[in-house]
Design a protein around this motif. Structure first.
Motif, mmCIF file in Angstrom:
data_model
loop_
_atom_site.group_PDB
_atom_site.id
_atom_site.type_symbol
_atom_site.label_atom_id
_atom_site.label_comp_id
_atom_site.label_asym_id
_atom_site.label_seq_id
_atom_site.Cartn_x
_atom_site.Cartn_y
_atom_site.Cartn_z
ATOM 1 N N SER A 157 0.844 -1.187 0.000
ATOM 2 C CA SER A 157 0.000 0.000 0.000
ATOM 3 C C SER A 157 0.882 1.241 0.000
ATOM 4 O O SER A 157 1.985 1.236 0.548
ATOM 5 C CB SER A 157 -0.942 0.021 1.204
ATOM 6 N N ASN A 161 -3.938 4.716 4.871
ATOM 7 C CA ASN A 161 -3.980 4.465 6.297
ATOM 8 C C ASN A 161 -5.041 3.421 6.626
ATOM 9 O O ASN A 161 -5.924 3.136 5.831
ATOM 10 C CB ASN A 161 -4.300 5.758 7.053
ATOM 11 N N GLN A 162 -4.923 2.838 7.822
ATOM 12 C CA GLN A 162 -5.909 1.894 8.343
ATOM 13 C C GLN A 162 -6.130 0.719 7.385
ATOM 14 O O GLN A 162 -7.260 0.321 7.124
ATOM 15 C CB GLN A 162 -7.239 2.596 8.609
ATOM 16 N N VAL A 163 -5.049 0.144 6.895
ATOM 17 C CA VAL A 163 -5.120 -1.030 6.020
ATOM 18 C C VAL A 163 -4.850 -2.274 6.852
ATOM 19 O O VAL A 163 -3.954 -2.284 7.698
ATOM 20 C CB VAL A 163 -4.102 -0.922 4.868
ATOM 21 N N GLY A 176 3.730 -1.646 3.632
ATOM 22 C CA GLY A 176 2.866 -0.487 3.581
ATOM 23 C C GLY A 176 3.530 0.699 4.246
ATOM 24 O O GLY A 176 4.542 0.552 4.924
ATOM 25 N N SER A 181 -2.171 0.813 10.514
ATOM 26 C CA SER A 181 -2.371 -0.434 9.764
ATOM 27 C C SER A 181 -1.965 -1.634 10.612
ATOM 28 O O SER A 181 -1.221 -1.514 11.583
ATOM 29 C CB SER A 181 -1.565 -0.411 8.457
ATOM 30 N N TYR A 183 -0.558 -5.756 10.235
ATOM 31 C CA TYR A 183 0.075 -6.721 9.334
ATOM 32 C C TYR A 183 0.042 -8.109 9.973
ATOM 33 O O TYR A 183 0.598 -8.309 11.048
ATOM 34 C CB TYR A 183 1.530 -6.332 9.065
ATOM 35 N N SER A 216 1.733 1.664 13.254
ATOM 36 C CA SER A 216 1.169 0.397 12.783
ATOM 37 C C SER A 216 1.582 -0.747 13.704
ATOM 38 O O SER A 216 2.467 -0.599 14.547
ATOM 39 C CB SER A 216 1.617 0.111 11.345
#
Length: 306
Positions: A157, A161-163, A176, A181, A183, A216
């Motif tokens: 990404s 944000n907020q993935v 990312g 986020s 992972y 993250s």
């Protein structure tokens, strides 16, 4: 290291996931790929599914090696597979449109967008193009879940944000640069189809995770906890042989002096089993956690390791 219990709903998994249930591995809960729409056979059969579940949009790739790209520009979110357009979402259709500061409104649930590669070694990318238009800021309006599914996948990404990254089964690369986020190189089980409640399921593959923002969270190792068991090895006798040189006898071998010591081994306590290990390249200083499934099946323990 600091451990903390997390209840069934865990904030670390954003708005998508509900965690828990160590005994889920012994039940017949389906994986996330089992409950998603059927994987199409050809790219030309792929279509953006906007009716799969309330407030959720899904895109599923084929069983081949797909290149899936999601791009957010000033007007819409565009979806492409191997260069072919397969759908779009106008930004005006997303919830929580920007409001004037003088007229704030209560936020609605953001739109959940799930992009699955299907089986195959897929490349899934998400990019939000830079813009000065505040209407293109989709924080609190859309949350993305990038899911590699089966195969050795690459999930990336840019400016997003907020993935939520989920590698799935296989040796995956997750990268990312956005804030907030999560992972997870593992796969996911689904315990409730209506609410899409997800449980981490270790996939026994060494995934590589490269977070790009300090806020993250990346999951590294996965453990199964159990009642502590103590093991004590048998008592050991240590024998020391010290040759003693005899005076004026340079050739003849000396007699040996024997010293012995009784060693009582330190008991070893086992309380967990390593299920899966991923590699986190943490150059940015993000939160790295080990995940332990409790033996009661009701919680997971998140331990900060970096």
């Amino acid at each position: 290291m600091k451990s903390r219990f997390s209840p069934i709903v865990a904030g670390t998994l954003l708005l998508f996931a509900t965690v828990g249930s160590a005994d889920a591995f012994g039940n017949d809960f389906p994986t996330l790929s089992d409950v998603l729409p059927t994987m199409p056979e050809r790219v030309r059969d792929i279509d953006l599914d906007e009716d799969w579940m309330a407030n959720t949009v899904v895109l599923v790739g084929t069983g081949d090696d797909d290149k899936i790209s999601v791009v957010v520009d000033d007007e819409r979110i565009r979806f492409h597979v191997d260069g072919r357009s397969v759908g779009r979402i106008d930004l005006d259709d997303l919830p929580n449109r920007p409001q004037d500061e003088d007229s704030p409104s209560e936020l609605e649930m953001p739109l959940k967008i799930i992009v699955s590669g299907g089986s195959g070694n897929d490349d899934i990318s998400l990019e939000i193009e830079p813009s000065d238009d505040p209407s293109t800021d989709i924080r609190n309006r859309a949350i993305f879940l990038l899911y590699g599914d089966e195969g050795d996948d690459t999930l990336t990404s840019v400016n997003a944000n907020q993935v939520f990254f989920v590698g799935g089964i296989g040796t995956d690369l997750l990268m990312g640069d956005g804030s907030g986020s999560t992972y997870a190189g593992c796969d996911m089980l689904n315990t409730d189809f209506e609410t899409l409640r997800l449980i981490c399921m270790p996939d026994m593959s060494m995934d590589i995770i490269v977070p790009g923002h300090a806020s993250s969270t990346a999951f590294r190792n996965y453990y199964q906890q159990f009642e502590p068991t103590t093991y004590v090895s048998p008592r050991v006798t240590s024998v020391e042989l010290t040759p003693k040189k005899l005076p004026n006898v340079p050739v003849i071998a000396s007699r040996e002096k024997q010293n012995s010591t009784i060693i009582d081994p330190t008991p070893i306590v086992f309380d967990s089993l390593l299920l899966d290990r991923d590699r986190v390249i943490n150059k940015i200083g993000c939160i790295v956690q080990d995940v332990s499934f409790t033996d009661d099946g009701m919680n997971m323990v998140f331990t900060d390791v970096e």
